[in-house]
Design a protein around this motif. Structure first.
Motif, PDB file in Angstrom:
ATOM      1  N   ALA A   1       0.840  -1.199   0.000  1.00 23.57           N
ATOM      2  CA  ALA A   1       0.000   0.000   0.000  1.00 23.57           C
ATOM      3  C   ALA A   1       0.876   1.250   0.000  1.00 23.57           C
ATOM      4  O   ALA A   1       1.833   1.351   0.765  1.00 23.57           O
ATOM      5  CB  ALA A   1      -0.898  -0.007   1.231  1.00 23.57           C
ATOM      6  N   HIS A   2       0.551   2.171  -0.916  1.00 23.98           N
ATOM      7  CA  HIS A   2       1.213   3.480  -0.987  1.00 23.98           C
ATOM      8  C   HIS A   2       0.153   4.544  -0.782  1.00 23.98           C
ATOM      9  O   HIS A   2      -1.040   4.260  -0.861  1.00 23.98           O
ATOM     10  CB  HIS A   2       1.837   3.683  -2.383  1.00 23.98           C
ATOM     11  CG  HIS A   2       3.144   3.018  -2.530  1.00 23.98           C
ATOM     12  ND1 HIS A   2       4.330   3.686  -2.441  1.00 23.98           N
ATOM     13  CD2 HIS A   2       3.451   1.726  -2.774  1.00 23.98           C
ATOM     14  CE1 HIS A   2       5.324   2.836  -2.616  1.00 23.98           C
ATOM     15  NE2 HIS A   2       4.818   1.633  -2.818  1.00 23.98           N
TER      16      HIS A   2
ATOM     17  N   SER B   1      -0.707   6.559  -2.901  1.00 25.57           N
ATOM     18  CA  SER B   1      -1.493   6.624  -4.144  1.00 25.57           C
ATOM     19  C   SER B   1      -2.377   5.393  -4.352  1.00 25.57           C
ATOM     20  O   SER B   1      -3.219   5.374  -5.242  1.00 25.57           O
ATOM     21  CB  SER B   1      -0.546   6.775  -5.326  1.00 25.57           C
ATOM     22  OG  SER B   1       0.445   5.760  -5.259  1.00 25.57           O
ATOM     23  N   GLY B   2      -2.180   4.357  -3.571  1.00 29.06           N
ATOM     24  CA  GLY B   2      -2.976   3.130  -3.734  1.00 29.06           C
ATOM     25  C   GLY B   2      -2.087   1.899  -3.660  1.00 29.06           C
ATOM     26  O   GLY B   2      -0.963   1.971  -3.161  1.00 29.06           O
ATOM     27  N   HIS B   3      -2.599   0.772  -4.176  1.00 26.97           N
ATOM     28  CA  HIS B   3      -1.846  -0.482  -4.082  1.00 26.97           C
ATOM     29  C   HIS B   3      -1.001  -0.718  -5.332  1.00 26.97           C
ATOM     30  O   HIS B   3      -1.486  -0.587  -6.449  1.00 26.97           O
ATOM     31  CB  HIS B   3      -2.814  -1.657  -3.904  1.00 26.97           C
ATOM     32  CG  HIS B   3      -3.429  -1.691  -2.550  1.00 26.97           C
ATOM     33  ND1 HIS B   3      -4.648  -1.119  -2.262  1.00 26.97           N
ATOM     34  CD2 HIS B   3      -2.962  -2.214  -1.379  1.00 26.97           C
ATOM     35  CE1 HIS B   3      -4.920  -1.278  -0.977  1.00 26.97           C
ATOM     36  NE2 HIS B   3      -3.914  -1.936  -0.420  1.00 26.97           N
ATOM     37  N   ARG B   4       0.227  -1.134  -5.091  1.00 26.32           N
ATOM     38  CA  ARG B   4       1.126  -1.442  -6.204  1.00 26.32           C
ATOM     39  C   ARG B   4       1.627  -2.870  -6.097  1.00 26.32           C
ATOM     40  O   ARG B   4       1.832  -3.398  -4.999  1.00 26.32           O
ATOM     41  CB  ARG B   4       2.334  -0.512  -6.169  1.00 26.32           C
ATOM     42  CG  ARG B   4       1.999   0.883  -6.613  1.00 26.32           C
ATOM     43  CD  ARG B   4       3.241   1.714  -6.500  1.00 26.32           C
ATOM     44  NE  ARG B   4       2.991   3.058  -6.981  1.00 26.32           N
ATOM     45  CZ  ARG B   4       3.806   4.073  -6.738  1.00 26.32           C
ATOM     46  NH1 ARG B   4       4.901   3.887  -6.033  1.00 26.32           N
ATOM     47  NH2 ARG B   4       3.536   5.263  -7.213  1.00 26.32           N
TER      48      ARG B   4
ATOM     49  N   ALA C   1      -6.224   0.776 -11.224  1.00 28.08           N
ATOM     50  CA  ALA C   1      -7.334   1.393 -10.488  1.00 28.08           C
ATOM     51  C   ALA C   1      -7.931   2.529 -11.315  1.00 28.08           C
ATOM     52  O   ALA C   1      -7.229   3.190 -12.083  1.00 28.08           O
ATOM     53  CB  ALA C   1      -6.822   1.927  -9.160  1.00 28.08           C
ATOM     54  N   GLY C   2      -9.237   2.709 -11.177  1.00 24.59           N
ATOM     55  CA  GLY C   2      -9.899   3.854 -11.789  1.00 24.59           C
ATOM     56  C   GLY C   2     -10.093   3.753 -13.280  1.00 24.59           C
ATOM     57  O   GLY C   2     -10.317   4.750 -13.938  1.00 24.59           O
TER      58      GLY C   2
ATOM     59  N   ASP D   1      -6.382  -2.010  -8.915  1.00 27.07           N
ATOM     60  CA  ASP D   1      -7.639  -2.262  -8.219  1.00 27.07           C
ATOM     61  C   ASP D   1      -7.565  -3.721  -7.747  1.00 27.07           C
ATOM     62  O   ASP D   1      -7.485  -4.646  -8.565  1.00 27.07           O
ATOM     63  CB  ASP D   1      -8.777  -2.053  -9.234  1.00 27.07           C
ATOM     64  CG  ASP D   1     -10.146  -2.344  -8.638  1.00 27.07           C
ATOM     65  OD1 ASP D   1     -10.254  -3.329  -7.875  1.00 27.07           O
ATOM     66  OD2 ASP D   1     -11.092  -1.614  -8.951  1.00 27.07           O
TER      67      ASP D   1
ATOM     68  N   THR E   1       2.302   0.279 -11.445  1.00 27.36           N
ATOM     69  CA  THR E   1       0.867   0.459 -11.684  1.00 27.36           C
ATOM     70  C   THR E   1       0.093   0.444 -10.365  1.00 27.36           C
ATOM     71  O   THR E   1       0.289  -0.457  -9.532  1.00 27.36           O
ATOM     72  CB  THR E   1       0.343  -0.696 -12.568  1.00 27.36           C
ATOM     73  OG1 THR E   1       1.195  -0.801 -13.703  1.00 27.36           O
ATOM     74  CG2 THR E   1      -1.099  -0.463 -12.996  1.00 27.36           C
ATOM     75  N   VAL E   2      -0.758   1.428 -10.184  1.00 25.07           N
ATOM     76  CA  VAL E   2      -1.674   1.423  -9.034  1.00 25.07           C
ATOM     77  C   VAL E   2      -2.860   0.554  -9.443  1.00 25.07           C
ATOM     78  O   VAL E   2      -3.531   0.826 -10.441  1.00 25.07           O
ATOM     79  CB  VAL E   2      -2.128   2.854  -8.679  1.00 25.07           C
ATOM     80  CG1 VAL E   2      -3.164   2.826  -7.555  1.00 25.07           C
ATOM     81  CG2 VAL E   2      -0.924   3.690  -8.257  1.00 25.07           C
TER      82      VAL E   2
END
Ligand code: FAD
Length: 426
Positions: A375-376, A378-381, A424-425, A408, A405-406
């Motif tokens: 987890a960062h 900015s999200g999960h990598r 993600a997104g 989902d 890459t972040v």
């Protein structure tokens, strides 16, 4: 350019790949290869797979036939050890009493096995697997049958276990960690490896160490072994005595830095080199298992003990030695074959980073993927990913890792979502 040769110390895959790259741009510069095994450079993965199973011949493992070196005018000095290195005078002293001077030098000395020093460690029938000779001895013993105890459930131990089962040998693995490959894949995926091996009849002793090997003078051993005392049992930290006709120890390897250290080169978990695999002065490079290099993709130093690193790193070192502006920034990659399972792993998880494992598919089917995710802000990598029998996915794993890459997590876990659409997104 100097009239002195390019010298390569170490006769493995790294060395052979460096020669390929050097000859592409320097067809006539003299090249001397010094390798202390009395064999042409060969790849080691078949030692615990096709060769151990008796499916492949020794020649299958050679990186190139002898004519390949002859055509490229490579002076092969096999069965010869580079004993001393004098960087300031650019000279290497060899075990045959000769000295070679070089213009450029590649250290591709690989690894040595980590040895146990517990009581009984030097009994006949206690084996390690690093060389073709080791593989031949172990395979001969497996063909003879009996009971093998394997110390260590790492890659080598597990592959030897699979080969031993194929030979019909009784196998017990003793491993102090709670699962096989615990340090590499963690508990969840490690438990899958345990199930895989139990399903093939391997007796796993997990969370248990080894305190001594017992021997007796009775029992025959193979003629290439000289001492009379032969291993008969392995005693665990719980006091259990496991009868054994042979022991294979696979408890890791160490970078073979002896020559570099004695020459005063910087050594810190491998020979310290820059992103072009160069030591920095004296016209010396290092690559393969022995190199601790700065990987610009991950912006950190690393040392990698896998085939692809010898293959790609050796080639990059050869390019770098011929003056090309190259850096070595590959995503680490390795593969393994055990029973009817083939797997590939790509990525890099620093020791101090916490990860969570995301599974994609059902491990019970022996066709699934696993991702080590962190987890960062900015999200999960994805730091690393592995597939088991889900082929043609490793490039997509590498792309997720390389591009930071972040992702989902729900998409990552869903085999119905293509790996290039798990961001993600989106
Ligand atoms: C049994 C086994 C199975 C493996 N399976 C896999 C696998 O499935 N997947 C994977 O990714 N990786 C695997 N590996 C790892 C892979 O084989 C190594 O990463 C690779 O061999 C490293 O290549 P190298 O050329 O750097 O070193 P090495 O292969 O170790 O070669 C170095 C050579 O240099 C020689 N040498 C050392 N010092 C001197 C000196 N002073 N003078 C002269 N010669 C010297 C050594 O004797 C050796 O021959 C396996 C390794 C083993 C042992």
């Amino acid at each position: 350019m100097s009239s002195e040769p390019i010298v390569i110390v170490g006769g493995g895959l790294t060395a052979a790949r460096a020669i390929e790259a050097i000859r592409e741009s320097e067809p006539v510069t003299p090249i001397i290869l010094i390798g202390n095994e009395d064999r042409l450079p060969y790849e080691r993965p078949p030692l615990s797979k096709g060769i151990m199973l008796g499916k492949d011949s020794e020649e299958v493992a050679y990186t190139h036939p002898r004519e390949w070196y002859d055509e490229r005018k490579v002076d092969l000095r096999l069965g010869v050890t580079a004993e001393r290195l004098h960087p300031e005078s650019r000279m290497v002293a060899l075990s045959d009493g000769s000295e070679v001077h070089y213009d450029r030098l590649l250290l591709a000395t690989g690894s040595v096995v980590r040895k146990l020093t517990i009581p009984g460690h030097d009994l006949n029938g206690v084996h390690y697997l690093r060389t073709m000779g080791d593989a031949e001895k172990i395979r001969a013993r497996l063909i003879a049958g009996g009971r093998v105890v394997i110390v260590g459930a790492g890659w080598i131990g597990l592959e030897v276990a699979a080969a031993a089962r194929a030979h019909g040998v009784e196998v017990t693995i003793v491993e102090p960690q709670p699962t096989p490959l615990y340090g590499v894949v963690g508990e969840k995926v490690g438990a899958w490896f345990a199930d895989l091996h139990r399903g093939h009849g391997v007796n796993l002793k997990l969370g248990v160490g080894v305190t001594k090997f017992e021997g007796g003078s009775h029992g025959e051993d193979l003629p290439f072994q000289s001492s009379h005392r032969k291993v008969t049992a392995v005693v665990t930290s719980e006091g259990e005595r496991l009868p054994a006709d042979m022991v294979v120890v696979g408890v890791g390897i160490l970078p073979n830095t002896a020559l570099a250290e004695s020459a005063g080169l910087a050594v810190d978990n491998g020979i310290v080199v820059n992103s072009s695999l160069k030591v920095g002065k004296y016209g010396i490079w290092a690559a393969g298992d022995v190199a601790n290099w700065y990987n610009p993709t991950f912006e950190t130093r690393m040392r990698v003990e896998h085939w692809a690193n010898a293959y790609n790193g050796g080639y990059t070192a050869g390019q770098s030695m011929t003056g090309q502006e190259v850096t070595y920034g590959r995503v680490p990659f390795f593969y393994s074959d055990q029973y009817d399972v083939g797997l590939e792993y790509a990525g890099f998880v620093p020791r101090d980073v916490q990860t969570e494992v995301v599974l994609r598919g059902d491990p019970a089917t022996n066709a699934f993927m696993a991702f080590w995710v962190t987890a960062h802000a900015s999200g999960h990598r994805v730091l690393a990913g592995m597939h088991v029998n889900v082929w043609d996915t490793v490039d997509a794993i590498k792309a997720l890792v390389r591009n930071y890459t972040v992702v989902d997590l729900a998409k990552l876990a869903d085999p119905g979502v293509p790996l290039d659409a798990v961001a993600a997104g989106r």
